[in-house]
Motif scaffolding. Structure first.
Motif, short mmCIF file in Angstrom:
data_model
loop_
_atom_site.label_atom_id
_atom_site.label_comp_id
_atom_site.label_asym_id
_atom_site.label_seq_id
_atom_site.Cartn_x
_atom_site.Cartn_y
_atom_site.Cartn_z
N TYR A 27 0.85 -1.20 0.00
CA TYR A 27 0.00 0.00 0.00
C TYR A 27 0.89 1.24 0.00
CZ TYR A 27 -3.27 -3.55 1.70
OH TYR A 27 -4.02 -4.69 1.85
N THR A 64 1.53 4.12 1.88
CA THR A 64 1.17 4.59 3.21
C THR A 64 1.24 6.11 3.35
OG1 THR A 64 3.43 4.34 4.05
CG2 THR A 64 1.97 2.42 4.23
N GLY A 98 -2.93 3.85 -4.83
CA GLY A 98 -3.28 2.46 -4.56
C GLY A 98 -2.15 1.59 -4.05
N ALA A 99 -2.18 0.33 -4.49
CA ALA A 99 -1.25 -0.69 -3.98
C ALA A 99 -0.60 -1.42 -5.15
CB ALA A 99 -2.00 -1.67 -3.09
N TRP A 117 2.29 -3.78 4.06
CA TRP A 117 2.03 -4.73 2.98
C TRP A 117 0.93 -5.70 3.39
CZ3 TRP A 117 7.41 -7.53 2.31
CH2 TRP A 117 8.37 -6.64 1.86
N ARG A 120 -5.38 -0.54 6.32
CA ARG A 120 -4.52 -1.56 5.72
C ARG A 120 -4.80 -2.94 6.32
NH1 ARG A 120 -0.63 2.78 6.75
NH2 ARG A 120 0.45 1.51 8.36
N ALA A 145 6.09 0.74 -0.28
CA ALA A 145 5.02 1.15 0.62
C ALA A 145 5.21 2.59 1.09
CB ALA A 145 4.94 0.22 1.83
N PHE A 165 -4.79 4.95 2.89
CA PHE A 165 -3.80 3.89 3.18
C PHE A 165 -2.74 4.36 4.18
CE2 PHE A 165 -5.24 3.62 -1.27
CZ PHE A 165 -6.05 2.51 -1.15
#
Length: 530
Positions: free
Chosen positions: A293, A295, A423-424, A494, A306, A455, A300
Motif C-alpha cells: 500500500y 502509506t 493504490g497498492a 504490505w 490496511r 510502501a 492507506f
C-alpha cells in the motif's frame, strides 16, 4: 509491431544458432528485457541476470548455489578490530573485456574499484547522474551514504573502506549486484567523447562473458571472455532470447530453440517433468510476494484500513489459482528459511465480514483504488494479473472498487517508486545476500522510501530496530529482527502473500547448472552437449 518483433527475434535466434553450429551455444529464454546494463542503477533480477551475472564481477562473490561468500576481484581482505575498516587486496592480472568498441590499456586496479562506488556516493561525480533520474536505488536503500565515510587507494592493488560504524553484513553486501566493478578507463573514454550513456548500453566488465549486441525486446548476445581471470567458460556463445510469455518459453524449450527457461507456468510443471528430454530443477525460494500500500496517501496512511484490507484477501485461493499450490502463505516480510524468522507472529485472518466492519469503523466507504499488476513472471509471483483479479474480487466483497493497471516492466518499476503513487502495487523480492537486512532495510527502511520501499513506509520504531540490528552477533541481531517483524505486522504496510517454490526447466543436454538460492541465473561453469 509486436508480431514483427517476434518474427525478428525468431529470425535472429535461428541465425545465431546456425552461426554457432561449430561452437557451443547456449540459449536462455529470459522472461523480460533488462532496464540497462549498469547493475548499480537497478534492483530488478531480470537486469541483474543480463548484466552483473554475465558481464561483471565484484570484490567478493557468492559461491554459486549458496549464500557463502568467496574471493572475487579481491583475493583477500582484512577487517580492523573495531569493524570499521575493510582493506581489500586486489587480484593481479585481471583484464577488462576487449571489444570492437573498447580496448583496455591496463588491468584492473584500485582506481576502478573507487570509481565504481564513488559515482554512487558522490553527487559531484561526473557519472552520478549520467543516466537521467539515476537514484542508485540499492546503494541508497542500504544506507551506504551514511555508512561509508571514505574509500581510499592504499596502492594500485589495495583499497580501504572506512565506515562510520560496524556493519555485520558489509562483506555480503559487497557481493551483491550493485557492487559490480566497472572500468574507470572506459568511463573516462566515454566522457571524453560525450557518450557517457554507453556505460549503460555497451557494458565493459571483467566477467565470464563479454557483451556483443542487444536487440531491444528480442535478443542479447554474449561470447565467452577469452581472458577471464577464472578460466574461459565451457560454452562459447550465450544468447538471451527475450520471451515474455511463459507458454511460449515452454514451447521453445520443447522445440529445442531454448536450452534453459525460467518461471514456467505452475500448471505446466507436471507435464515438463514427464518429458524425458527435459530436466526440471526445483528448490524452496528465498523470496516473498506482497501487495504494498502507499502509506503516504489516504486512506492507506491509516494502519486500521490496511489491516482491514488484508483481512479481505483470500490467500488460500491465490495459492491454488496462481501458484498451483507450489507456495506457502506468507505472514512475515522474510521467508521462513531465513534466520530470525518470527514463528510467533500471527497472520491476518481471512474474514471479509470483519474486514467490512473494520473499514466502516475507520470511516471508509465507497473506496476506489488501483492495484498494480506486474507484466512479467517472477518467482514470487508467476501470474500477477491473475493475482490482481483475485484481489479485485476479494475487495469487491467488502465494498472496495479496484482498477487493475500495468506498464512495461521497466516503466512499472520506475513509476511504482513514486511517493504519490495511487493504490497498492504487487511486487516481491528474492534475497540478494542471505541476510534479513536485505529484506527489512532494503524494502521497508526509511532510507529506501522513494526507491525500493514501495510502501513509502517510514516507521521510527521499526527503523530503530533494523538499524540497531546491523551490529552484533547473529543471536543478538535475530532478536531485534524478530521484534521488527512484530511492528511490521501491527502496522501492515504490505499484505504479505506468498513464499514460492522455484522451478528451472532445461534441456537434458545442459550440465553444470546450479540453482541460485538468491534467485539469479548464472551460466558460469555450465556446459552443453552436442
Amino acid at each position: 509491431m509486436r508480431n514483427f518483433r517476434r518474427l525478428l527475434a525468431s529470425t535472429m535466434l535461428l541465425s545465431v544458432i546456425a552461426a554457432g553450429a561449430h561452437a557451443k551455444t547456449l540459449v536462455y529464454c529470459s522472461e523480460g528485457s533488462p532496464e540497462g546494463f549498469d547493475p548499480a542503477l537497478y534492483t530488478s533480477g531480470t537486469t541483474f541476470d543480463a548484466a552483473s551475472k554475465t558481464v561483471y564481477n565484484r570484490l567478493v562473490e557468492f559461491k554459486i548455489g549458496t549464500t557463502e561468500t568467496q574471493p572475487g576481484l579481491a583475493e583477500s581482505f582484512e577487517v580492523s578490530e573495531d569493524g570499521k575498516e575493510y582493506t581489500f587486496k586486489l587480484r593481479p592480472g585481471v583484464k577488462f573485456h576487449s571489444t570492437d568498441f573498447f580496448t583496455p590499456s591496463r588491468d584492473l586496479n584500485a582506481d576502478d574499484v573507487i570509481f565504481s562506488f564513488e559515482r554512487q556516493l558522490d553527487a559531484e561525480n561526473p557519472f552520478n547522474q549520467y543516466v537521467e533520474g539515476a537514484s542508485w536505488e540499492y546503494f541508497n536503500g542500504m544506507s551506504m551514504p551514511d555508512l561509508i565515510e571514505s574509500i581510499e587507494k592504499v596502492d594500485d592493488m589495495t583499497v580501504k573502506f572506512k565506515l562510520t560504524r560496524a556493519e555485520a553484513p558489509f562483506v555480503a553486501n559487497l557481493a551483491m549486484d550493485f557492487a559490480s566493478i566497472v572500468s574507470k578507463e572506459y568511463a573516462d573514454k566515454l566522457a571524453e567523447a560525450g557518450n557517457e550513456s554507453d556505460l549503460n548500453q555497451k557494458p565493459i566488465g571483467t566477467g565470464p562473458f563479454q557483451f556483443v549486441a542487444y536487440q531491444p525486446d528480442a535478443v542479447i548476445r554474449y561470447k565467452a571472455n577469452p581472458d577471464y581471470w577464472n578460466g574461459k567458460e565451457k560454452i562459447d556463445d550465450l544468447v538471451f532470447a527475450i520471451t515474455t510469455d511463459a507458454s511460449v518459453r515452454q514451447q521453445k524449450l520443447m522445440a529445442g530453440e531454448c536450452h534453459v527457461i525460467p518461471y514456467p507456468n505452475p500448471a505446466d510443471v507436471a507435464s515438463l517433468k514427464e518429458d524425458e528430454s527435459i530436466t526440471v530443477m526445483e528448490q524452496e525460494g528465498l523470496n516473498v510476494g506482497y501487495l504494498a500500500y502507499n502509506t503516504k496517501v489516504a486512506p492507506f496512511d491509516d494502519a486500521k484500513v490496511r489491516k482491514a484490507l488484508n483481512m479481505a484477501i483470500n490467500k488460500e485461493a491465490i495459492l491454488d489459482a496462481v501458484f498451483q499450490g507450489a507456495a506457502q502463505i506468507a505472514k512475515n516480510p522474510i521467508p521462513p528459511t531465513m534466520w530470525s524468522y518470527n514463528e510467533s507472529v500471527e497472520d491476518d485472518a481471512y474474514d471479509p465480514e470483519a474486514a467490512k466492519k473494520a473499514l466502516e469503523e475507520a470511516g471508509v466507504s465507497d473506496l476506489s483504488m488501483k492495484v498494480w499488476a506486474m507484466p512479467v513472471q517472477r518467482p514470487y509471483n508467476p501470474n500477477a494479473r491473475r493475482m490482481a483479479e483475485l484481489i479485485q474480487e476479494d475487495f469487491s466483497k467488502v465494498g472496495v472498487d479496484v482498477e487493475i493497471v500495468s506498464y512495461e516492466w521497466g516503466e512499472y518499476l520506475e513509476k511504482s517508486k513514486a511517493e504519490d503513487r495511487d493504490g497498492a502495487v504487487l511486487l516481491g523480492w528474492t534475497g540478494d545476500n542471505g541476510d534479513p537486512d536485505n529484506f527489512l532495510a532494503v524494502l521497508l527502511g526509511c532510507d529506501a522510501v522513494g526507491g525500493s520501499n514501495r510502501a513509502q513506509w517510514c516507521n521510527d520504531e521499526f527503523n530503530a530496530l533494523i538499524t540497531k540490528a546491523k551490529v552484533g552477533t547473529q543471536e543478538e541481531r535475530a532478536k531485534l529482527y524478530e521484534e521488527a517483524q512484530v511492528v511490521f505486522k501491527r502496522e501492515a504496510p504490505w499484505a504479505t502473500i506468498a513464499h514460492s517454490v522455484v522451478y528451472m526447466p532445461m534441456s537434458d543436454k545442459v550440465s553444470g547448472y546450479k540453482m541460485d538460492p538468491l534467485g539469479g541465473h548464472w551460466f558460469t561453469g555450465v556446459d552443453i552437449s552436442e
